[in-house]
Design a protein around this motif. Structure first.
Motif, PDB file in Angstrom:
ATOM      1  N   ALA A 137       4.145  25.856  64.024  1.00 40.37           N
ATOM      2  CA  ALA A 137       3.839  26.639  62.831  1.00 40.37           C
ATOM      3  C   ALA A 137       4.471  28.019  62.896  1.00 40.37           C
ATOM      4  O   ALA A 137       4.689  28.652  61.865  1.00 40.37           O
ATOM      5  N   ALA A 138       4.786  28.456  64.108  1.00 41.52           N
ATOM      6  CA  ALA A 138       5.384  29.786  64.244  1.00 41.52           C
ATOM      7  C   ALA A 138       6.737  29.872  63.562  1.00 41.52           C
ATOM      8  O   ALA A 138       7.208  30.968  63.251  1.00 41.52           O
ATOM      9  N   ILE A 139       7.350  28.726  63.313  1.00 42.69           N
ATOM     10  CA  ILE A 139       8.648  28.755  62.617  1.00 42.69           C
ATOM     11  C   ILE A 139       8.515  29.441  61.270  1.00 42.69           C
ATOM     12  O   ILE A 139       9.451  30.055  60.772  1.00 42.69           O
ATOM     13  N   ALA A 140       7.330  29.324  60.680  1.00 39.26           N
ATOM     14  CA  ALA A 140       7.152  29.890  59.344  1.00 39.26           C
ATOM     15  C   ALA A 140       6.946  31.396  59.373  1.00 39.26           C
ATOM     16  O   ALA A 140       6.939  32.027  58.324  1.00 39.26           O
ATOM     17  N   LEU A 141       6.765  31.965  60.548  1.00 39.13           N
ATOM     18  CA  LEU A 141       6.463  33.389  60.619  1.00 39.13           C
ATOM     19  C   LEU A 141       7.475  34.282  59.899  1.00 39.13           C
ATOM     20  O   LEU A 141       7.079  35.235  59.236  1.00 39.13           O
ATOM     21  N   PRO A 142       8.767  34.001  60.006  1.00 36.14           N
ATOM     22  CA  PRO A 142       9.706  34.886  59.296  1.00 36.14           C
ATOM     23  C   PRO A 142       9.436  34.967  57.801  1.00 36.14           C
ATOM     24  O   PRO A 142       9.875  35.908  57.152  1.00 36.14           O
ATOM     25  N   GLY A 143       8.700  33.983  57.268  1.00 35.57           N
ATOM     26  CA  GLY A 143       8.354  34.054  55.851  1.00 35.57           C
ATOM     27  C   GLY A 143       7.657  35.361  55.515  1.00 35.57           C
ATOM     28  O   GLY A 143       7.924  35.976  54.480  1.00 35.57           O
ATOM     29  N   ILE A 144       6.779  35.797  56.384  1.00 41.08           N
ATOM     30  CA  ILE A 144       6.073  37.065  56.167  1.00 41.08           C
ATOM     31  C   ILE A 144       7.068  38.200  56.029  1.00 41.08           C
ATOM     32  O   ILE A 144       6.967  39.061  55.155  1.00 41.08           O
ATOM     33  N   LEU A 145       8.040  38.132  56.891  1.00 38.66           N
ATOM     34  CA  LEU A 145       9.022  39.208  56.943  1.00 38.66           C
ATOM     35  C   LEU A 145       9.889  39.238  55.690  1.00 38.66           C
ATOM     36  O   LEU A 145      10.113  40.297  55.086  1.00 38.66           O
ATOM     37  N   ILE A 146      10.356  38.058  55.315  1.00 38.53           N
ATOM     38  CA  ILE A 146      11.236  38.004  54.145  1.00 38.53           C
ATOM     39  C   ILE A 146      10.472  38.420  52.904  1.00 38.53           C
ATOM     40  O   ILE A 146      10.993  39.114  52.031  1.00 38.53           O
ATOM     41  N   THR A 147       9.221  37.985  52.830  1.00 40.92           N
ATOM     42  CA  THR A 147       8.413  38.402  51.687  1.00 40.92           C
ATOM     43  C   THR A 147       8.320  39.916  51.637  1.00 40.92           C
ATOM     44  O   THR A 147       8.453  40.523  50.563  1.00 40.92           O
ATOM     45  N   ALA A 148       8.095  40.506  52.791  1.00 42.08           N
ATOM     46  CA  ALA A 148       8.027  41.965  52.831  1.00 42.08           C
ATOM     47  C   ALA A 148       9.331  42.557  52.328  1.00 42.08           C
ATOM     48  O   ALA A 148       9.344  43.474  51.490  1.00 42.08           O
ATOM     49  N   ALA A 149      10.435  42.019  52.812  1.00 46.19           N
ATOM     50  CA  ALA A 149      11.731  42.565  52.414  1.00 46.19           C
ATOM     51  C   ALA A 149      11.917  42.471  50.918  1.00 46.19           C
ATOM     52  O   ALA A 149      12.330  43.429  50.262  1.00 46.19           O
ATOM     53  N   LEU A 150      11.579  41.327  50.357  1.00 42.26           N
ATOM     54  CA  LEU A 150      11.902  41.162  48.942  1.00 42.26           C
ATOM     55  C   LEU A 150      11.004  42.014  48.062  1.00 42.26           C
ATOM     56  O   LEU A 150      11.440  42.558  47.047  1.00 42.26           O
ATOM     57  N   PHE A 151       9.748  42.149  48.460  1.00 42.79           N
ATOM     58  CA  PHE A 151       8.867  42.960  47.626  1.00 42.79           C
ATOM     59  C   PHE A 151       9.270  44.431  47.702  1.00 42.79           C
ATOM     60  O   PHE A 151       9.298  45.135  46.693  1.00 42.79           O
ATOM     61  N   LEU A 152       9.600  44.876  48.912  1.00 43.90           N
ATOM     62  CA  LEU A 152       9.976  46.281  49.025  1.00 43.90           C
ATOM     63  C   LEU A 152      11.302  46.534  48.322  1.00 43.90           C
ATOM     64  O   LEU A 152      11.515  47.598  47.738  1.00 43.90           O
ATOM     65  N   ARG A 153      12.167  45.548  48.376  1.00 43.58           N
ATOM     66  CA  ARG A 153      13.432  45.699  47.679  1.00 43.58           C
ATOM     67  C   ARG A 153      13.191  45.812  46.172  1.00 43.58           C
ATOM     68  O   ARG A 153      13.779  46.657  45.482  1.00 43.58           O
ATOM     69  N   ALA A 154      12.305  44.974  45.683  1.00 40.22           N
ATOM     70  CA  ALA A 154      11.990  45.032  44.256  1.00 40.22           C
ATOM     71  C   ALA A 154      11.392  46.387  43.905  1.00 40.22           C
ATOM     72  O   ALA A 154      11.758  47.007  42.903  1.00 40.22           O
ATOM     73  N   LEU A 155      10.483  46.819  44.746  1.00 45.89           N
ATOM     74  CA  LEU A 155       9.856  48.122  44.508  1.00 45.89           C
ATOM     75  C   LEU A 155      10.908  49.216  44.489  1.00 45.89           C
ATOM     76  O   LEU A 155      10.900  50.111  43.641  1.00 45.89           O
ATOM     77  N   GLN A 156      11.838  49.103  45.428  1.00 50.23           N
ATOM     78  CA  GLN A 156      12.890  50.119  45.521  1.00 50.23           C
ATOM     79  C   GLN A 156      13.762  50.107  44.271  1.00 50.23           C
ATOM     80  O   GLN A 156      14.062  51.141  43.690  1.00 50.23           O
ATOM     81  N   LEU A 157      14.153  48.891  43.849  1.00 46.89           N
ATOM     82  CA  LEU A 157      15.039  48.794  42.690  1.00 46.89           C
ATOM     83  C   LEU A 157      14.342  49.273  41.424  1.00 46.89           C
ATOM     84  O   LEU A 157      14.939  49.937  40.584  1.00 46.89           O
ATOM     85  N   LEU A 158      13.086  48.925  41.291  1.00 47.92           N
ATOM     86  CA  LEU A 158      12.401  49.235  40.046  1.00 47.92           C
ATOM     87  C   LEU A 158      11.902  50.679  40.026  1.00 47.92           C
ATOM     88  O   LEU A 158      12.082  51.391  39.047  1.00 47.92           O
ATOM     89  N   GLY A 159      11.269  51.060  41.124  1.00 45.76           N
ATOM     90  CA  GLY A 159      10.484  52.285  41.072  1.00 45.76           C
ATOM     91  C   GLY A 159      11.198  53.528  41.541  1.00 45.76           C
ATOM     92  O   GLY A 159      10.972  54.617  41.017  1.00 45.76           O
TER      93      GLY A 159
END
Lengths: 179, 639, 100, 472, 495
Positions: free
Chosen positions: E417-439
């Motif tokens: 199940a640890a294989i899925a761990l990077p999902g947390i990271l990518i989610t963080a990246a994409l949300f912060l990227r969106a926040l950066q682009l928008l805000g």
């Protein structure tokens, strides 16, 4: 022996006439051929003691063919004698299908181990038929009557171009149809 | 007493959240509120450090929200609280605009640090750990109007979060091993899980502590305001990485490999990042690299079970580095630059700042009897016991720290050049003044930087070691002397022979950022884009294609109509692009082709079904006969 | 004259009728084909009756077949008339507007 | 054996009603034919009441079992008959209701009613009989009115549709008679009781030919492959009321009759597989063909064929699971009311032919659009509508009967069918100007939609009527 | 009690559909009814006591189709109560947000009220037919919502695709239900009876097929890859409320089906398929996150994160089926899965409502059209930032609680199940990227003149976020409900 010969003769006539229906070059002749085929089968019925039904078949078919002839003259406006007959389509598939059907049915007729005869015909066949119609198979005849009724209504509805309101007016009082 | 502990954690959290939410309206009151709150936290932390309470609250099933103050926390907690207070005092004069948000975030961060320090279970630790990461993101990107600062926050956050995944892994391992989620139980895990847990915690700690190979984020983090750097990147957040390793030192020791690994990573970081620091031309970058290097000593200490030394070094370094960062921040605000060449002689303009910074630099250089000299040796003594190579590497790293500290020290105390103004205001508009509130914290911190070495010297060191259950050796006199001599010698050497420019890869932080970009970021982004294309073009389009195909009149299938041909011609351009994609990812073409042909098949079938309805009666007859014959054959065949 | 031979003849009539029903274009001729098929059915019914189970049921069956034939033919004429009136044609091929 | 004609009161009501309607019609002025309509409706109501009253008495009879009451030796009084009677009578009533606007004042109004009653009578007898002879005659009674109803509107399309219906019907009738001949010949009798015993040891090939031929006749009446071609043509060419009738009522009779027949066929041949394959072919062909239809009537015609495919599923497993008969009856009832509702909507918008003609319906006639939505979603099989209940029971029965593959095929077909039902529905909710609507049909559509929901929601009641389905 | 909670919105919907009340009245009726329902759910939770030995609370049963042993059977346990509450909350929030809907507001309100009934009914259903009934009707309702009130040019097509795809799922589900029904002896559609009987326990092949049907059906709805392609277009073209309801509530139907039906009724087969489920979960997590990362349209991005977030749930329920020693870990995984359902509902609901504000102001979801919204719309940016951080799993929000439990429990069961761990990271990246682009940055593009959120927009979003915060800080409030039920479930799966 004699029955056998008669049967074969009638059989050949019936089939040959049947074939002729689609080989002759006019519709009238086709009608005659069909009638001949039916009469031959009706006669075969006589061979197996079904006098009543055989006669009915023959009579009905003769009448029907007469009706057909009249019909063609009246409604189609054709000269029954001169009607050329080349209105055929899909001859090859028809041949294939019919020959196939024949092979299947014939093979069935010849190869199936038919059961043996059960019981014997009643002494008076017509009486037994009448009894069957009135007793055990009464529902058949009860149902046939609405069928005939429905047929009359349906055939009239379809065939008559003008209903009673066309002829007698919307309130049915006019003596003649409005022109 | 447990109430005080809860208060210590929740007061800054609540006040901080309140300040964040209230927005610009609270800007005026924010500094005062912040300072008062930080003061309360400091008082509380001292109280709990003396009282040593332990408490817990329901949180997750089988894992309460546990807080406790043990000896280790009792040392670190007041130090962090004190630095927070001082930083807030400094920033009251230094930071302008959106002060409520700034103060609020700092207080939130402080709360997270308090919880991190006191956490007794993994969920608690992870909770605070991640909040630290998030607040650090917000603080680094505090000036959101400038996109590169937000980007730096993103880098910092993502890098540390990458390492944080280790904590999730450790939690899973703890559960799998059946030991529960308490930190103290981890060393008792059965064999494979113990190693997994140790590895997870190690990675998480190395990431936060900006150890190799995660160091690059710290460089980016320098985009944040200087007080933030002072707090996060010296005393608190980065230090928490080292702190975590100190806390789980028994777990590291329980495995055969984790301790040495940590020790070597720490030592190598100290060495390499020391070299990096030496090569910097930007003061904050130099300090950042130095931070990573100094934390390397803490990690080294944790790795060799020199917990007391590590703790002492941690605290002493916090004071020292906060001092230097604040000094750098004061100069930046006043002069508008943090480029070392431009800061030539800056110390002379504001002597108090200069003296304080000088004390800090000397401490950093390991000059006896200032703090880091002794604490570092406490660590190195442990290393020496472990292996000579480790000790020598550590010693070399100490020499390097003397080198870069000296570089700064001599530079800022040089005579003020005539054309000094020309180098100013390169990064922002300088105010040309340093206010009292900015100077006061420097003094306190300078005092700390000077005397905190006592923690590693008898008699305090023994007490500390006993309190921490440590059995690490005390530094021998020879070692203390050697390191003092080395430090002083290098310092003087730098004074005599100014440094030649060092290779670019050193100034560029060993190319770590680039490497991360090339090895991780770009491939991930490329993959993401490729997958998105795949999703749009192949998966989604295949399905819509199937839908459209089914809707499409089936006559189209019978005659290959113009529309199809037109589309084929028009689409050939895009098709060739797609073909390229397909050849690159041949395996992805499989489902695509399959679903496409499914769509076409449905369309074709629809056409076929309707073509049976020819309107030709004789064909109906034939089909009926044929189907019935087939049915007969089936009946007779399947019995 | 055996059951087999009678059935053979019936099969022949049925198949010829089927050929006609499929191949003919004129509605009335198609009807003739159908009649011929029924002719075969009549013969088969008689054969079964005589050789297998000479019960009254079989006779009633024959009666039903004959009735059905008549009724169907009546309807056939009516439909042919209808078609003729509405489309001036009595060819099945001409009546192929309704398809697909 | 009961010989009391009273047991056939519902049928007699229909017959008498037909005669009376026709007679009355021939003396009524054109605009007052509503009296004939009243007579027809009264006859239907009388039939419904008598059927309902008689229903509880023979609810325990099951077909195939020996304990069902039989009248005149050939008319079974069991649950299936009871349900068929009620459904057929209700369906004819609904057809008249939805057809009033179309038929009122036309020259053949009273004849139409008479034919509807006769056709309904034929369907009931077809469903109720367990004798091949009556089956053959009932086949005629059920199909002949359909020929006339199709050709009634006297348009070229109607004439062509009537021709095709007739020619396919005639061929099927011949098949049916051939089959009856062969089966009765080898079994020694025409009653199903005789078949059950007589066919047990009979030669398989003969049984196969005979039963297949009879089945072919019934498939025509039901509209299943390979004799389905008339259905879309007739639906498109005929008047709306006639189309509603011919897509509903004959199927009820034919499918129940097919179930009765398949039930008595010997197990030596794999009838479930064959009927299952025919069902699969029917639904698949029809659904695929319906995909691209643009004419609402023709679309419903193909939809009817596809529904027959689902309806053949319980027929296939009728002898292997007791769940089949109730499932068939439930589906038939649900299908009848649903299909008639859809036709009622068609009748309510007389000017609309193609799907796009329904644009704006939702805006202008929201209730009618709702009725259309309910009926179409029901045809898809969305709960809690009538056909969902049918599909649920039918799928269950088919799976239970060992035709799990058929259930999968049917499920996939349901998905395909969603395409075209939804296309129509979407058009109804698009903006536009729909054709003017008609009043009676509007009411019939609403009543039908309520019925669709009632059957689905009152499922317990409906399934209680259709019995527990133990078969002999 | 339960039935009235379920049908209250439907009754209101029927009234709104029939009575031609003014728009204003319709809007406020909607708010009032959802609030009333929310209060009722609150009362229900207050009176809820964990049933002993895995039973149900507030059970109601009435005859429906006795011939197939199907009845109107509803009841709740620790798995369904949180979702009932979520449904009530999300719909209430949407009703408030819907106060500004000006396109056919009466019908709009009626539709969403009806949709609320389907969702509530599904989560309370204890009979497969009742479950299916609401499952299917939710599809119809959502279709109408997208087709009728969607705002993309392609709304009709997206809606059709949504309908067809999820309908396929529902058909597969129906097949699975029929298989379960036939396998049980006596035949029954009753969920508790099926669970008690576990009918296909000794029939690996049949059980496998039935489970496969259920899995496909539920996977389409969830959605997991590769059945997800209907989701992005449906979200892109749906209205804000439609998206919020779709993501926050409807997606849960799939995962709820796993824990309610598939796992306890087919324990044997589930254990056999657990590796497949786990793999699909991992793939969904990573794939959803990566594809979301590459999006330029903010709404599509959020849609793809839904795939990622629901992947966590699938991952956890897959792990829960792995036969291992760690009961505690598997229980934690199941608890995490249910928590994640609630958490995702709250946070994604908020995110979609916020995205709706973007479309409402400018008609564009493209992130590059914005920038510097923090200056022109600080409140919007703040709310978006909070929601984004919550969604990426920052502690103090529910997402962290859920993800921690999911990962700790899953990894505790299997290290894969640890294989899925990077999902947390990518989610963080994409949300912060969106926040950066928008805000962040200086206002540009469509940000100029962008008016900040109004009260009717801010209140529902804030409410959702506060609830998420409450769960994040005081998770035991929720977990005390779930934990006993997940213990029962793990016990059942272990049979």
């Amino acid at each position: 022996m004699l029955t056998g010969i008669v049967f074969w003769v009638l059989a050949v006539v019936a089939v040959a006439a049947g074939v002729a229906v689609f080989r002759v070059d006019s519709m009238a002749r086709a009608t005659y051929a069909l009638a001949a085929s039916f009469i031959a089968v009706g006669l075969v019925l006589l061979l197996v003691d079904l006098e009543f039904l055989g006669v009915i078949t023959v009579l009905m078919m003769t009448m029907e063919m007469a009706v057909m002839g009249i019909y063609m003259i009246m409604f189609m406006g054709m000269n029954p004698a001169l009607m050329p007959m080349s209105m055929v389509h899909g001859k090859r598939p028809a041949l294939v299908v019919s020959i196939g059907t024949f092979v299947v049915l014939a093979a069935g007729a010849l190869l199936v181990p038919w059961p043996t005869r059960r019981g014997a015909p009643a002494a008076d066949l017509v009486t037994s038929l009448g009894e069957a119609i009135m007793e055990s198979k009464m529902l058949v005849m009860m149902t046939v009557s609405p069928v005939l009724f429905a047929t009359i209504v349906a055939a009239l509805v379809l065939a008559l171009p003008r209903g009673r309101y066309d002829r007698l007016g919307d309130d049915l009082r006019a003596g003649k149809a409005p022109r | 007493m447990t109430g005080l502990l809860w208060a210590c954690a929740t007061v800054p959290a609540v006040v901080g959240a309140g300040l964040c939410v209230s927005g610009r309206r609270a800007d005026r009151a924010a500094p005062t509120v912040g300072i008062v709150t930080a003061g309360v936290v400091l008082a509380l932390s001292v109280a709990v450090a003396l009282g040593r309470p332990a408490t817990s609250a329901p949180f997750l099933p089988g894992a309460p929200f546990g807080l406790a103050v043990d000896a280790l926390a009792a040392v670190v907690l007041p130090a962090v609280a004190a630095v927070t207070l001082l930083v807030l005092v400094f920033s009251a004069a230094d930071v302008s605009g959106a002060r409520a948000r700034f103060t609020g975030l700092v207080l939130l961060f402080a709360a997270a640090v308090v919880i991190t320090v006191c956490a007794t279970t993994l969920p608690t630790l992870l909770f605070a750990w991640e909040v630290m990461g998030a607040t650090s993101y917000a603080l680094i990107g505090f000036r959101w109007q400038e996109p590169h600062r937000v980007g730096a926050g993103l880098t910092a956050f993502l890098t540390t979060r990458t390492a944080d995944l280790g904590l999730y892994l450790a939690a899973g391992a703890a559960l799998a091993g059946g030991a529960g989620l308490a930190l103290a139980d981890l060393p008792g895990l059965p064999a494979p899980w113990r190693d997994v847990a140790a590895a997870g915690l190690l990675v998480a700690a190395l990431g936060k502590a900006a150890q190799l190979p995660f160091s690059a984020w710290l460089s980016a983090a320098m985009q944040g305001p200087s007080p933030v750097s002072a707090l996060l990147h010296s005393a608190a957040m980065v230090a928490m990485g080292g702190y975590l390793l100190l806390r789980v030192s028994p777990l590291l020791g329980a495995t055969s490999w984790a301790g040495p690994t940590a020790a070597w990573v720490g030592a190598l970081t100290a060495l390499l990042l020391g070299a990096v620091a030496l090569a910097q031309r930007d003061l904050k970058q130099l300090l950042a690299a130095s931070t990573a290097a100094q934390l390397g000593f803490v990690v080294l200490g944790a790795g060799v079970a020199a917990v007391a030394g590590g703790t002492a070094h941690l605290v002493a370094h916090a004071a020292t580095k906060a001092l230097l960062f604040l000094a750098a921040g004061a100069w930046l605000t006043a002069l508008g630059t943090k480029q070392l060449p431009a800061l030539r002689g800056a110390a002379r303009r504001w002597p108090l700042v200069g003296v304080c910074a000088g004390v800090g630099a000397l401490a950093l250089a390991g000059v006896a009897p200032l703090s880091l000299w002794a604490t570092k040796d406490a660590v190195l003594a442990g290393a020496h016991e472990e292996s000579l190579a480790l000790y020598l590497v550590g010693l070399a790293a100490a020499a390097l720290s003397a080198g870069y500290a000296g570089k700064v020290l001599w530079l800022v105390w040089q005579r003020l050049p005539a054309d000094a103004e020309a180098g100013y205001d390169t990064e922002e508009e300088g105010t040309r003044q340093v206010r009292v509130l900015q100077q006061a914290p420097l003094v306190v911190l300078a005092a700390g930087a000077a005397v905190l070495g006592l923690l590693a010297l008898p008699p305090v060191a023994g007490t500390l070691r006993r309190a921490l259950d440590g059995s690490g050796p005390a530094p021998g006199l020879v070692e203390l002397v050697v390191s003092a001599v080395v430090g002083l010698a290098v310092l003087l050497l730098v004074r005599v022979r100014p440094l030649q420019p060092l290779p670019g890869w050193l100034e560029g932080w060993l190319g770590l950022a680039r490497a991360t970009d090339v090895v991780v970021v770009r491939p991930v982004l490329r993959t993401a884009e490729a997958l998105a294309r795949f999703d749009d073009r192949v998966l989604a389009r295949a399905v819509t294609g199937a839908g459209r195909g089914a809707l499409r009149t089936a006559g189209a299938a019978a005659r290959f109509d113009d529309a199809v041909l037109d589309r084929a011609v028009a689409g050939s351009a895009t098709a060739s692009v797609r073909l390229a994609d397909a050849t690159v990812r041949a395996d992805l073409a499989g489902p695509d082709a399959a679903v496409r042909s499914l769509a076409a098949g449905t369309r074709w079938l629809g056409g076929w079904a309707r073509r049976t309805q020819t309107g030709q009666l004789h064909q109906y007859y034939v089909s009926a006969a044929v189907v019935l014959a087939a049915a007969l054959a089936l009946l007779l065949a399947v019995r | 004259m055996t059951l087999q031979t009678m059935l053979l003849v019936a099969a022949a009539l049925f198949s010829v009728g089927l050929y006609g029903a499929i191949s003919q274009q004129v509605v009335v001729m198609v009807m003739m084909g159908l009649e011929l098929m029924l002719n075969g059915v009549i013969l088969a019914a008689a054969a079964f009756w005589w050789f297998l189970s000479p019960t009254p049921d079989g006779q009633v069956l024959l009666l039903v077949v004959i009735t059905a034939m008549t009724v169907e033919m009546a309807m056939g004429f009516a439909v042919a008339t209808l078609l003729h009136r509405s489309r001036q044609s009595d060819m099945t091929d001409m009546a192929t507007d309704l398809s697909r | 054996m009961e010989q009391s004609p009273l047991a056939l009161l519902p049928e007699l009501c229909l017959l008498a009603g037909a005669v009376a309607t026709l007679l009355a019609g021939s003396f009524l002025p054109r605009q007052r034919q509503w009296i004939a309509r009243l007579i027809a409706v009264a006859a239907l109501l009388a039939a419904a009441v008598s059927a309902a009253l008689a229903f509880p008495r023979h609810q325990n009879g099951h077909f195939g079992g020996g304990d069902a009451e039989t009248v005149f030796g050939a008319f079974v009084l069991d649950t299936a008959t009871g349900v068929t009677r009620l459904v057929v009578v209700a369906a004819v009533l609904l057809v008249i209701g939805l057809g009033v606007d179309e038929l009122a004042g036309t020259a053949r109004e009273s004849e139409t009613y008479a034919l509807l009653l006769l056709g309904g009578l034929g369907a009931i007898v077809l469903a109720a009989t367990d004798d091949l002879l009556v089956l053959a005659v009932a086949f005629l009674l059920a199909s002949i009115p359909v020929y006339a109803l199709v050709g009634m509107v006297r348009s070229p399309g109607a004439a062509e549709a009537a021709l095709k219906t007739y020619l396919l019907g005639a061929l099927s009738g011949i098949f049916l008679l051939l089959g009856a001949t062969v089966l009765s010949g080898i079994a020694g009798g025409t009653a199903y009781v005789d078949l059950a015993t007589g066919l047990a040891g009979a030669p398989a090939a003969a049984v196969a030919v005979g039963a297949l031929a009879v089945l072919a006749g019934l498939l025509f009446e039901a509209g299943g492959v390979p004799l389905h071609q008339w259905v879309p043509d007739a639906t498109q060419g005929a008047g709306t009321a006639a189309a509603a009738f011919l897509t509903t009522v004959p199927k009820i009779g034919a499918l129940v009759a097919a179930a009765r027949l398949v039930d008595v066929l010997p197990d030596a041949l794999s009838w479930p597989l064959l009927v299952g394959l025919l069902a699969a072919a029917t639904m698949t062909l029809a659904n695929l063909a319906a995909l691209a239809q643009t004419d609402a009537r023709r679309l419903l015609g193909w939809s009817t064929v596809s529904q027959v495919g689902y309806l053949l599923m319980p027929v296939a497993v009728v002898s292997s699971t007791s769940a089949a008969t109730p499932a068939l009856l439930v589906y038939l009832a649900g299908y009848a009311v649903t299909n008639l509702t859809a036709f009622a909507v068609l009748a309510a918008v007389p000017g609309a032919r193609s799907l796009t003609d329904f644009r704006g319906l939702a805006r202008q006639r929201p209730w009618l659009a709702a009725a259309l939505g309910i009926s179409l979603l029901s045809l898809v099989g969305t709960p809690p509508t009538a056909v969902f209940l049918g599909k649920l029971t039918v799928f269950t029965a088919a799976w239970d009967g060992g035709l799990a593959w058929l259930v999968v095929v049917a499920a996939l077909n349901t998905l395909v069918s969603l395409f075209y039902y939804l296309r129509w529905l979407v058009e109804a909710f698009r903006p536009g100007d729909p054709a003017p609507t008609a009043g009676w049909a509007h009411g019939a559509a609403l009543a039908g939609a309520l019925g669709v929901l009632a059957v689905g929601l009152g499922a317990g009641l409906v399934t209680a009527l259709t019995g527990d389905g133990t078969l002999g | 009690m339960l039935s009235s909670i379920i049908f209250l919105p439907l009754v209101a919907a029927a009234l709104l559909a029939v009575l031609r009340v003014p728009d204003r009245v319709a809007r406020w009726t909607w708010v009032a009814v959802t609030t009333a329902d929310l209060v009722l759910v609150g009362v229900l939770i207050a009176r809820y006591e964990t049933p002993t030995d895995g039973g149900l609370a507030f059970e109601e049963r009435a005859r429906w189709i006795p011939s197939v042993n199907s009845s109107w059977h509803v009841g709740v346990d620790g798995l369904s109560v949180p979702l009932l509450a979520l449904t009530a909350v999300v719909f209430c929030a949407c009703a408030v947000y819907g106060l500004r809907e000006d396109r056919r507001p009466r019908q709009h309100a009626a539709l969403f009220l009806a949709l609320q009934t389907t969702c509530l009914g599904l989560f309370a259903a204890q009979d497969l037919i009742v479950f299916f009934l609401f499952f299917d009707l939710s599809i119809v309702g959502m279709y109408a919502a997208i087709a009728g009130w969607g705002h993309g040019r392609e709304a009709g097509r997206s809606a059709l695709q949504f309908f067809l795809y999820t309908f396929l799922g529902s058909l597969a589900l129906l097949l699975g239900f029929i298989g379960l029904y036939l396998a049980a002896d006596p035949h029954t559609f009753d969920i508790p009876e099926l669970i008690a009987a576990a009918p296909l326990q000794d029939h690996p092949v049949a059980g496998g097929f039935v489970l496969a049907a259920l899995l496909v059906g539920l996977a389409v709805k969830t959605p997991t890859i590769p059945f997800h392609t209907w989701l992005p277009p449906a979200h892109t073209d749906a209205s804000a409320i439609g998206s919020a309801v779709l993501a926050a509530v409807l997606l849960k139907m799939g995962t709820y089906g796993f824990v309610r039906i598939a796992m306890p009724a087919l324990p044997d087969a589930w254990r056999g398929a657990a590796w497949v489920v786990l793999a699909v979960g991992i793939a969904s997590v990573l794939y959803g996150a990566l594809v979301a990362l590459a999006q330029t349209d903010v709404k599509r991005m959020i849609a793809y994160t839904s795939i990622n977030h629901m992947g966590y749930v699938v991952l956890a329920v897959g792990a829960a089926g792995l036969a291992g020693t760690g009961t505690a870990a598997r229980e934690l995984a199941v608890t995490g899965a249910v928590t994640q359902m609630v958490s995702h509902g709250l946070l994604t609901g908020a995110l979609f409502l916020l995205a709706g504000v973007l479309h409402d102001r400018t008609g564009s979801y493209a992130m590059r059209d914005y920038g510097g919204l923090a200056r022109t719309a600080p409140l919007w940016t703040g709310l978006f930032a909070v929601a984004a951080f919550g969604s990426l799993g920052i502690p103090a929000f529910s997402g962290f609680i859920a993800e921690f439990q999911v990962f700790a429990g899953s990894i505790g069961t299997t290290a894969w199940a640890a294989i899925a761990l990077p999902g947390i990271l990518i989610t963080a990246a994409l949300f912060l990227r969106a926040l950066q682009l928008l805000g962040t940055g200086l206002p540009g593009g469509r940000s100029i003149g962008f008016s900040d959120v109004r009260a009717v927009e801010a209140v529902p979003v804030t409410g959702l976020l506060l609830l998420s915060l409450a769960i994040g800080v005081l998770p035991w409030l929720l977990l005390d409900l779930i934990t006993p039920a997940s213990a029962v479930l793990v016990d059942l799966v272990g049979r």
